[in-house]
Design an enzyme around this catalytic site. Structure first.
Site, mmCIF file in Angstrom:
data_model
loop_
_atom_site.group_PDB
_atom_site.id
_atom_site.type_symbol
_atom_site.label_atom_id
_atom_site.label_comp_id
_atom_site.label_asym_id
_atom_site.label_seq_id
_atom_site.Cartn_x
_atom_site.Cartn_y
_atom_site.Cartn_z
ATOM 1 N N HIS A 101 0.858 -1.191 0.000
ATOM 2 C CA HIS A 101 0.000 0.000 0.000
ATOM 3 C C HIS A 101 0.896 1.243 0.000
ATOM 4 O O HIS A 101 1.972 1.246 0.615
ATOM 5 C CB HIS A 101 -0.909 -0.012 1.230
ATOM 6 C CG HIS A 101 -1.935 1.081 1.200
ATOM 7 N ND1 HIS A 101 -1.629 2.371 1.538
ATOM 8 C CD2 HIS A 101 -3.242 1.080 0.843
ATOM 9 C CE1 HIS A 101 -2.712 3.129 1.397
ATOM 10 N NE2 HIS A 101 -3.701 2.369 0.978
ATOM 11 N N GLU A 173 -3.838 1.999 -7.573
ATOM 12 C CA GLU A 173 -4.269 3.015 -6.600
ATOM 13 C C GLU A 173 -3.213 4.111 -6.563
ATOM 14 O O GLU A 173 -2.249 4.027 -5.795
ATOM 15 C CB GLU A 173 -4.466 2.385 -5.220
ATOM 16 C CG GLU A 173 -5.041 3.366 -4.228
ATOM 17 C CD GLU A 173 -5.455 2.717 -2.916
ATOM 18 O OE1 GLU A 173 -6.531 2.097 -2.871
ATOM 19 O OE2 GLU A 173 -4.705 2.845 -1.943
#
Ligand code: PGA
Length: 266
Positions: A101, A173
């Site tokens: 992430h 993302e």
């Protein structure tokens, strides 16, 4: 029988939950208000903080929701103070894990080599890896997005076989789209998903790449989820802030379930 790819939605809890009472309240609301969803067409994952993971695993069993965590360590056991063993996650029935992430990269020094070690650790322990790719605002402005994605995929997937690849879930993302009012535009999402697909074809057999699911993440909410999942290259979404209210998360699940059923009928 569903011949299309199963769609996926991930709730990223980050560390938004502040107490066990809040977590149990969330669970109760999900149990009371989610009347079920078609598990042949849709996968639903809650990516819990480590402290809530086991509680969710026990208390949401039977709902069809998979429970994962937001990181793991690459070694199974040993002298690694403060780390989380993938072996223990496996023992507790962890279904999935976020790897790479952008907050891990930006704030905690995660790099592509570590992403690779963690992907292999997840496979060794039969935990589904969800691998993040995407550029920062600076990289976007520099025009280096493609180069960044190529680097993230080629280093992050070293020693990954085509068979393993098919089980990985990717999420495009971009850092610049997280925590904002608006997600990336439909044109950007569609173009980046195509780019990711093409970059994977440079590295793996096309038949395997065709089976891979690529999601979008970054400011997904009730207002924009529909237009995002209507993009045909998008196989699902990850949402953080929009998933923190359980009733809101249920609405997201229902919207994506409708799209998944529509695709299955086509
Ligand atoms: P957001 O975060 O949905 O709150 O923008 C997404 C993420 O960081 O995964």
């Amino acid at each position: 029988m569903f011949t299309v790819k199963k769609m996926v939605i991930f709730a990223n809890w980050k560390i938004y939950m502040g107490s066990r009472a809040e977590v149990s309240g969330y669970v109760e609301k999900i149990k009371r208000n989610l009347s079920g969803f078609n598990t042949d067409a849709l996968e639903v994952h809650i990516m819990a903080d480590f402290l809530s993971f086991e509680y969710l695993k026990k208390n949401l069993s039977g709902t069809g929701i998979k429970i994962g965590v937001q990181d793991l360590f690459w070694e199974d056991s040993g002298a690694f103070a403060g780390e989380v063993s993938p072996l223990m996650l496996k023992d507790l029935g962890c279904d999935s894990v976020y790897i790479g992430h952008s907050e891990r990269k930006l704030l905690f020094g995660e790099n592509d080599e570590n992403v690779n070690r963690k992907v292999l650790a997840a496979f060794r322990n039969k935990i589904t890896p969800l691998v993040f790719i995407g550029e920062t605002k600076q990289e976007l402005d520099d025009g280096s997005t493609e180069e960044v994605l190529r680097r993230q995929l080629s280093i992050g997937l070293k020693n990954v076989t085509s068979g393993m690849l098919e089980k990985i879930i990717f999420i495009y993302e971009p850092r610049w789209a997280i925590g904002r009012e608006q997600s990336a535009s439909q044109e950007t999402i569609s173009a980046m998903h195509k780019k990711t697909y093409n970059l994977l074809v440079e590295l793996f057999a096309p038949e395997s790449v065709k089976k891979v699911r690529i999601l979008y993440g970054g400011s997904v909410n009730l207002e924009n989820i529909k237009e995002t999942i209507e993009i045909k290259e998008v196989d699902g979404v990850g949402a953080a802030r929009a998933s923190i209210d359980p009733l809101n998360f249920i609405k997201l699940i229902k919207i994506i379930e409708a799209e998944a059923l529509k695709r299955a009928r086509l």
